[in-house]
Design a protein around this motif. Structure first.
Motif, PDB file in Angstrom:
ATOM      1  N   PRO A 180       0.887  -1.123   0.009  1.00  0.00           N
ATOM      2  CA  PRO A 180       0.105  -0.310   0.061  1.00  0.00           C
ATOM      3  C   PRO A 180       0.991   1.311  -0.064  1.00  0.00           C
ATOM      4  O   PRO A 180       1.820   1.147   0.751  1.00  0.00           O
ATOM      5  CB  PRO A 180      -0.689  -0.011   1.067  1.00  0.00           C
ATOM      6  N   VAL A 181       0.442   2.172  -0.729  1.00  0.00           N
ATOM      7  CA  VAL A 181       1.505   3.390  -0.912  1.00  0.00           C
ATOM      8  C   VAL A 181       0.529   4.790  -0.578  1.00  0.00           C
ATOM      9  O   VAL A 181       0.988   5.751  -0.631  1.00  0.00           O
ATOM     10  CB  VAL A 181       2.243   3.529  -2.451  1.00  0.00           C
ATOM     11  N   GLY A 182      -0.685   4.445  -0.742  1.00  0.00           N
ATOM     12  CA  GLY A 182      -1.662   6.031  -0.557  1.00  0.00           C
ATOM     13  C   GLY A 182      -3.090   5.431  -0.643  1.00  0.00           C
ATOM     14  O   GLY A 182      -3.300   4.270  -0.814  1.00  0.00           O
ATOM     15  N   LEU A 183      -3.912   6.384  -0.597  1.00  0.00           N
ATOM     16  CA  LEU A 183      -5.283   6.528  -0.432  1.00  0.00           C
ATOM     17  C   LEU A 183      -5.867   7.506  -1.202  1.00  0.00           C
ATOM     18  O   LEU A 183      -5.348   8.677  -1.412  1.00  0.00           O
ATOM     19  CB  LEU A 183      -5.539   6.549   0.820  1.00  0.00           C
ATOM     20  N   ILE A 184      -6.835   7.416  -1.949  1.00  0.00           N
ATOM     21  CA  ILE A 184      -7.751   8.515  -2.642  1.00  0.00           C
ATOM     22  C   ILE A 184      -8.882   8.722  -1.665  1.00  0.00           C
ATOM     23  O   ILE A 184      -9.611   7.746  -1.464  1.00  0.00           O
ATOM     24  CB  ILE A 184      -8.166   8.277  -4.084  1.00  0.00           C
ATOM     25  N   LEU A 185      -9.138   9.865  -1.068  1.00  0.00           N
ATOM     26  CA  LEU A 185     -10.176  10.103  -0.281  1.00  0.00           C
ATOM     27  C   LEU A 185     -11.265  10.844  -0.955  1.00  0.00           C
ATOM     28  O   LEU A 185     -10.893  12.012  -1.432  1.00  0.00           O
ATOM     29  CB  LEU A 185      -9.779  10.774   1.001  1.00  0.00           C
ATOM     30  N   ILE A 186     -12.388  10.600  -1.268  1.00  0.00           N
ATOM     31  CA  ILE A 186     -13.386  11.225  -1.883  1.00  0.00           C
ATOM     32  C   ILE A 186     -14.576  11.670  -0.737  1.00  0.00           C
ATOM     33  O   ILE A 186     -15.217  10.869  -0.308  1.00  0.00           O
ATOM     34  CB  ILE A 186     -14.225  10.503  -2.982  1.00  0.00           C
ATOM     35  N   ARG A 187     -14.618  13.089  -0.417  1.00  0.00           N
ATOM     36  CA  ARG A 187     -15.489  13.390   0.727  1.00  0.00           C
ATOM     37  C   ARG A 187     -16.304  14.594   0.145  1.00  0.00           C
ATOM     38  O   ARG A 187     -15.900  15.792  -0.012  1.00  0.00           O
ATOM     39  CB  ARG A 187     -14.687  13.641   2.022  1.00  0.00           C
TER      40      ARG A 187
END
Length: 127
Positions: free
Chosen positions: A66-73
């Protein structure tokens, strides 16, 4: 190269392509409340194939990190990178630290001897 070897390589490549094409690099989205989280992974792949007449073999492997996250808010998109923890950095440096400590401990008696010659202190039983 024998036909069996070529088929093995083609089979491995097809399976790796399916592995990467799925929800691997961009993981499966998770939604909680008004927030959607999409994990991002780095993928390392390796494979090989070889052999002699009537003796063929092959294999492969993959590492998914795992290298990152996309957060949609609330209509806003944020990308967060996952940095290696400090403990990872310390663990990677530990062998060099231990080597330096061992060298110091080996030299310590000579260092103490030199210091004693520079500034000799009377032993408790000396007057």
């Amino acid at each position: 190269m024998e036909q069996v070897n070529v088929n093995s390589i083609e089979n491995i490549l097809t399976q790796l392509k399916e592995f990467v094409a799925g929800e691997t690099v961009m993981g499966k989205p998770y939604t909680t409340g008004s927030t959607t989280i999409i994990p991002i992974h780095a993928i390392k792949l390796g494979f090989g194939s070889g052999g002699k007449v009537k003796r063929n073999g092959g294999g492969g492997g993959a590492v998914v990190t795992p290298v990152g996250l996309i957060l949609i808010r609330d209509g806003s998109v944020t990308v967060k990178t996952l940095q290696p923890s400090n403990i990872d950095g310390i663990l990677n440096k530990l062998p060099k630290i231990l080597d330096k400590l061992l060298v110091f401990l080996v030299k310590l008696p000579k260092i103490l001897e030199k210091l004693h010659k520079i500034n000799p202190k009377k032993q408790p039983d000396e007057k």
